[in-house]
Design a protein around this motif. Structure first.
Motif, PDB file in Angstrom:
ATOM      1  N   ALA A 179       0.833  -1.204   0.000  1.00 43.81           N
ATOM      2  CA  ALA A 179       0.000   0.000   0.000  1.00 43.81           C
ATOM      3  C   ALA A 179       0.866   1.251   0.000  1.00 43.81           C
ATOM      4  CB  ALA A 179      -0.932  -0.006   1.213  1.00 43.81           C
ATOM      5  N   ALA A 180       1.944   1.232   0.787  1.00 47.08           N
ATOM      6  CA  ALA A 180       2.843   2.385   0.833  1.00 47.08           C
ATOM      7  C   ALA A 180       3.492   2.614  -0.527  1.00 47.08           C
ATOM      8  CB  ALA A 180       3.913   2.171   1.897  1.00 47.08           C
ATOM      9  N   SER A 181       3.826   1.517  -1.222  1.00 45.36           N
ATOM     10  CA  SER A 181       4.426   1.637  -2.543  1.00 45.36           C
ATOM     11  C   SER A 181       3.432   2.205  -3.539  1.00 45.36           C
ATOM     12  CB  SER A 181       4.921   0.259  -3.014  1.00 45.36           C
ATOM     13  OG  SER A 181       5.440   0.333  -4.315  1.00 45.36           O
ATOM     14  N   LEU A 182       2.190   1.771  -3.457  1.00 46.78           N
ATOM     15  CA  LEU A 182       1.167   2.254  -4.385  1.00 46.78           C
ATOM     16  C   LEU A 182       0.873   3.739  -4.171  1.00 46.78           C
ATOM     17  CD1 LEU A 182      -1.358  -0.734  -4.363  1.00 46.78           C
ATOM     18  CD2 LEU A 182       0.269  -0.115  -6.135  1.00 46.78           C
ATOM     19  N   ARG A 183       1.035   4.203  -2.949  1.00 50.40           N
ATOM     20  CA  ARG A 183       0.771   5.618  -2.670  1.00 50.40           C
ATOM     21  C   ARG A 183       1.740   6.532  -3.418  1.00 50.40           C
ATOM     22  NH1 ARG A 183      -2.924   6.472   1.259  1.00 50.40           N
ATOM     23  NH2 ARG A 183      -3.424   4.716   2.637  1.00 50.40           N
ATOM     24  N   ASP A 184       2.845   5.983  -3.890  1.00 47.81           N
ATOM     25  CA  ASP A 184       3.794   6.792  -4.645  1.00 47.81           C
ATOM     26  C   ASP A 184       3.200   7.275  -5.966  1.00 47.81           C
ATOM     27  OD1 ASP A 184       5.661   6.436  -2.666  1.00 47.81           O
ATOM     28  OD2 ASP A 184       6.731   4.806  -3.689  1.00 47.81           O
ATOM     29  N   PHE A 185       2.129   6.613  -6.423  1.00 49.40           N
ATOM     30  CA  PHE A 185       1.489   7.027  -7.665  1.00 49.40           C
ATOM     31  C   PHE A 185       0.606   8.255  -7.498  1.00 49.40           C
ATOM     32  CE2 PHE A 185       1.755   2.374  -9.128  1.00 49.40           C
ATOM     33  CZ  PHE A 185       2.903   2.629  -9.869  1.00 49.40           C
ATOM     34  N   VAL A 186       0.225   8.566  -6.262  1.00 53.49           N
ATOM     35  CA  VAL A 186      -0.643   9.716  -6.016  1.00 53.49           C
ATOM     36  C   VAL A 186       0.075  10.994  -6.449  1.00 53.49           C
ATOM     37  CG1 VAL A 186      -1.859  11.072  -4.272  1.00 53.49           C
ATOM     38  CG2 VAL A 186      -1.854   8.581  -4.132  1.00 53.49           C
ATOM     39  N   GLY A 187      -0.633  11.812  -7.243  1.00 57.89           N
ATOM     40  CA  GLY A 187      -0.057  13.050  -7.753  1.00 57.89           C
ATOM     41  C   GLY A 187       0.493  12.932  -9.156  1.00 57.89           C
ATOM     42  N   LEU A 188       0.499  11.699  -9.695  1.00 60.53           N
ATOM     43  CA  LEU A 188       1.025  11.486 -11.040  1.00 60.53           C
ATOM     44  C   LEU A 188      -0.105  11.464 -12.078  1.00 60.53           C
ATOM     45  CD1 LEU A 188       3.647   8.646 -10.423  1.00 60.53           C
ATOM     46  CD2 LEU A 188       4.064  11.113 -10.613  1.00 60.53           C
ATOM     47  N   PRO A 189       0.174  11.871 -13.296  1.00 57.66           N
ATOM     48  CA  PRO A 189      -0.823  11.748 -14.357  1.00 57.66           C
ATOM     49  C   PRO A 189      -0.906  10.302 -14.825  1.00 57.66           C
ATOM     50  CG  PRO A 189       1.197  12.650 -15.244  1.00 57.66           C
ATOM     51  CD  PRO A 189       1.396  12.559 -13.759  1.00 57.66           C
ATOM     52  N   CYS A 190      -2.020   9.933 -15.422  1.00 54.62           N
ATOM     53  CA  CYS A 190      -2.192   8.589 -15.951  1.00 54.62           C
ATOM     54  C   CYS A 190      -3.002   8.665 -17.236  1.00 54.62           C
ATOM     55  CB  CYS A 190      -2.883   7.682 -14.933  1.00 54.62           C
ATOM     56  SG  CYS A 190      -4.547   8.216 -14.466  1.00 54.62           S
ATOM     57  N   VAL A 191      -2.952   7.609 -18.018  1.00 57.94           N
ATOM     58  CA  VAL A 191      -3.689   7.539 -19.283  1.00 57.94           C
ATOM     59  C   VAL A 191      -4.771   6.469 -19.152  1.00 57.94           C
ATOM     60  CG1 VAL A 191      -3.534   7.108 -21.759  1.00 57.94           C
ATOM     61  CG2 VAL A 191      -1.641   8.247 -20.574  1.00 57.94           C
ATOM     62  N   ILE A 192      -6.006   6.844 -19.380  1.00 59.94           N
ATOM     63  CA  ILE A 192      -7.130   5.925 -19.235  1.00 59.94           C
ATOM     64  C   ILE A 192      -7.058   4.837 -20.303  1.00 59.94           C
ATOM     65  CG2 ILE A 192      -9.647   5.724 -19.160  1.00 59.94           C
ATOM     66  CD1 ILE A 192      -8.347   7.383 -16.885  1.00 59.94           C
ATOM     67  N   ARG A 193      -7.275   3.584 -19.885  1.00 58.36           N
ATOM     68  CA  ARG A 193      -7.205   2.456 -20.803  1.00 58.36           C
ATOM     69  C   ARG A 193      -8.532   1.721 -20.951  1.00 58.36           C
ATOM     70  NH1 ARG A 193      -3.290   4.208 -23.699  1.00 58.36           N
ATOM     71  NH2 ARG A 193      -1.200   4.102 -22.765  1.00 58.36           N
ATOM     72  N   THR A 194      -9.611   2.249 -20.386  1.00 62.29           N
ATOM     73  CA  THR A 194     -10.931   1.644 -20.529  1.00 62.29           C
ATOM     74  C   THR A 194     -11.870   2.625 -21.216  1.00 62.29           C
ATOM     75  OG1 THR A 194     -11.393   2.362 -18.255  1.00 62.29           O
ATOM     76  CG2 THR A 194     -10.755   0.077 -18.571  1.00 62.29           C
ATOM     77  N   GLY A 195     -12.999   2.118 -21.681  1.00 66.23           N
ATOM     78  CA  GLY A 195     -13.929   2.972 -22.407  1.00 66.23           C
ATOM     79  C   GLY A 195     -14.530   4.078 -21.579  1.00 66.23           C
ATOM     80  N   ARG A 196     -14.594   3.883 -20.284  1.00 62.96           N
ATOM     81  CA  ARG A 196     -15.124   4.911 -19.394  1.00 62.96           C
ATOM     82  C   ARG A 196     -14.502   4.755 -18.010  1.00 62.96           C
ATOM     83  NH1 ARG A 196     -18.627   3.149 -15.548  1.00 62.96           N
ATOM     84  NH2 ARG A 196     -19.408   1.007 -15.751  1.00 62.96           N
ATOM     85  N   VAL A 197     -14.698   5.757 -17.190  1.00 64.14           N
ATOM     86  CA  VAL A 197     -14.281   5.706 -15.779  1.00 64.14           C
ATOM     87  C   VAL A 197     -15.435   6.209 -14.944  1.00 64.14           C
ATOM     88  CG1 VAL A 197     -12.688   6.558 -14.026  1.00 64.14           C
ATOM     89  CG2 VAL A 197     -11.849   6.054 -16.316  1.00 64.14           C
ATOM     90  N   GLY A 198     -15.806   5.477 -13.947  1.00 66.93           N
ATOM     91  CA  GLY A 198     -16.890   5.872 -13.061  1.00 66.93           C
ATOM     92  C   GLY A 198     -16.558   5.537 -11.627  1.00 66.93           C
ATOM     93  N   PRO A 199     -17.532   5.583 -10.736  1.00 65.32           N
ATOM     94  CA  PRO A 199     -17.277   5.273  -9.322  1.00 65.32           C
ATOM     95  C   PRO A 199     -17.079   3.789  -9.045  1.00 65.32           C
ATOM     96  CG  PRO A 199     -19.587   5.770  -9.681  1.00 65.32           C
ATOM     97  CD  PRO A 199     -18.888   6.085 -10.964  1.00 65.32           C
ATOM     98  N   ASP A 200     -17.305   2.939 -10.060  1.00 61.06           N
ATOM     99  CA  ASP A 200     -17.193   1.496  -9.848  1.00 61.06           C
ATOM    100  C   ASP A 200     -16.380   0.780 -10.921  1.00 61.06           C
ATOM    101  OD1 ASP A 200     -18.901   1.922 -11.917  1.00 61.06           O
ATOM    102  OD2 ASP A 200     -20.486   0.585 -11.206  1.00 61.06           O
ATOM    103  N   PHE A 201     -15.786   1.531 -11.833  1.00 62.68           N
ATOM    104  CA  PHE A 201     -15.081   0.871 -12.927  1.00 62.68           C
ATOM    105  C   PHE A 201     -14.045   1.803 -13.533  1.00 62.68           C
ATOM    106  CE2 PHE A 201     -14.584  -0.021 -17.485  1.00 62.68           C
ATOM    107  CZ  PHE A 201     -14.198  -1.350 -17.440  1.00 62.68           C
ATOM    108  N   GLY A 202     -12.949   1.226 -14.020  1.00 70.40           N
ATOM    109  CA  GLY A 202     -11.954   1.997 -14.745  1.00 70.40           C
ATOM    110  C   GLY A 202     -10.548   1.465 -14.535  1.00 70.40           C
ATOM    111  N   GLN A 203      -9.721   1.573 -15.571  1.00 70.76           N
ATOM    112  CA  GLN A 203      -8.312   1.230 -15.483  1.00 70.76           C
ATOM    113  C   GLN A 203      -7.503   2.288 -16.216  1.00 70.76           C
ATOM    114  OE1 GLN A 203      -7.462  -2.688 -16.935  1.00 70.76           O
ATOM    115  NE2 GLN A 203      -8.526  -3.730 -15.266  1.00 70.76           N
TER     116      GLN A 203
END
Length: 219
Positions: free
Chosen positions: A132-156
Motif C-alpha cells: 500500500a505504501a508503494s502504491l501511494r507513490d502514484f498519487v499526484g502522477l498523471p495517468c492515461v485511461i485504458r478503458t472505455g469509461r471511468v466511473g465510481p465502480d469501474f476503470g483502469q
C-alpha cells in the motif's frame, strides 16, 4: 559428516536439496543488493489489482491456491522449501528403510505446508502495508485511461512511475464528479484521456482520478 551428506543427498531430502541451494543463492543476492525481494512475486499489474489472482500485491497463482498467498512468492517458496528440506533430513536420519522414507516425504510436505501457512499469517499484514505504501507513490502522477469509461465502480489506467516503470492500475472517479447526463462519457475520461491521480483507497486498492484539465485549474 558422511552420514549428513548421505541423508542430504539421499531420498527424499535430495528432492529439496537443489532447491534449497537455489534459495540460499537467491537470498545471498538479495542481501548483496543484486536482486529484489519480489523477484518471483506478482508483476506490476497484479500489485495494483489489475491482474486476476492478485492478492494485495503479493504472490497469487499456485501459492494462493495452497493458502500461502499474501506474501511475495519468494518468501513463501523459501519457507516451504526450507521446512520441507529440514523435516525430510531429520526423518531420513531417523529412518533408513525405503518404505519409511516414502512416509517421511509425505510428512515433510505436510509439515512444510503447515509451517509455512502459520508463518505467512502474521507476515501478510506487513507486506500488505508495504504494498500500500508503494502504491501511494502514484498519487499526484498523471495517468492515461485504458478503458472505455471511468466511473465510481469501474476503470483502469496506465501510470508511469518516477523510475520509468509503468503499471496498469484500477481507477475510479467520484460519483459527484460524474453528472447523470454525462455518466457514460465519464466527463471525458475515455480511452486515451489523461487524468490525474489524487488519492488512493487502501481498502478497495484503487486510485481516485480527475480529468487533467480540472486538476490544472485547481493549481
Amino acid at each position: 559428516m558422511g552420514e549428513f551428506i548421505d541423508a542430504a543427498f539421499g531420498f527424499p531430502t535430495a528432492l529439496f536439496s537443489f532447491s534449497l541451494l537455489v534459495v540460499a543463492a537467491y537470498w545471498t543476492l538479495v542481501l548483496l543488493g543484486g536482486l529484489d525481494l519480489d523477484f518471483l512475486g506478482a508483476g506490476a499489474d497484479a500489485e495494483t489489482g489489475a491482474g486476476a489472482g492478485a492478492e494485495d500485491g503479493t504472490a497469487g497463482g499456485p501459492l494462493a491456491l495452497l493458502g500461502l498467498g499474501g506474501v511475495p512468492a519468494t518468501v513463501g517458496l523459501s519457507l516451504l522449501i526450507g521446512l520441507a528440506w529440514f523435516v525430510s533430513l531429520a526423518g531420513s536420519a531417523l529412518f533408513e528403510r525405503a518404505a519409511a522414507r516414502t512416509l517421511v516425504l509425505a510428512v515433510a510436505l505436510a509439515a512444510a505446508w503447515t509451517g509455512t501457512r502459520l508463518a505467512v499469517l502474521p507476515l501478510r499484514g506487513v507486506f500488505r502495508d508495504r504494498a500500500a505504501a508503494s502504491l501511494r507513490d502514484f498519487v499526484g502522477l498523471p495517468c492515461v485511461i485504458r478503458t472505455g469509461r471511468v466511473g465510481p465502480d469501474f476503470g483502469q489506467a496506465e501510470v508511469t512511475a518516477a523510475d520509468g516503470s509503468s503499471a496498469i492500475v484500477q481507477v475510479r472517479q467520484p460519483a459527484a464528479d460524474v453528472p447523470v447526463a454525462g455518466a457514460a462519457e465519464g466527463l471525458g475520461l475515455t480511452v486515451g484521456s489523461t487524468a490525474l491521480i489524487f488519492d488512493f483507497d487502501p481498502e478497495g486498492r484503487f486510485f481516485w482520478v480527475m480529468p487533467h484539465d480540472t486538476a490544472a485549474d485547481l493549481r
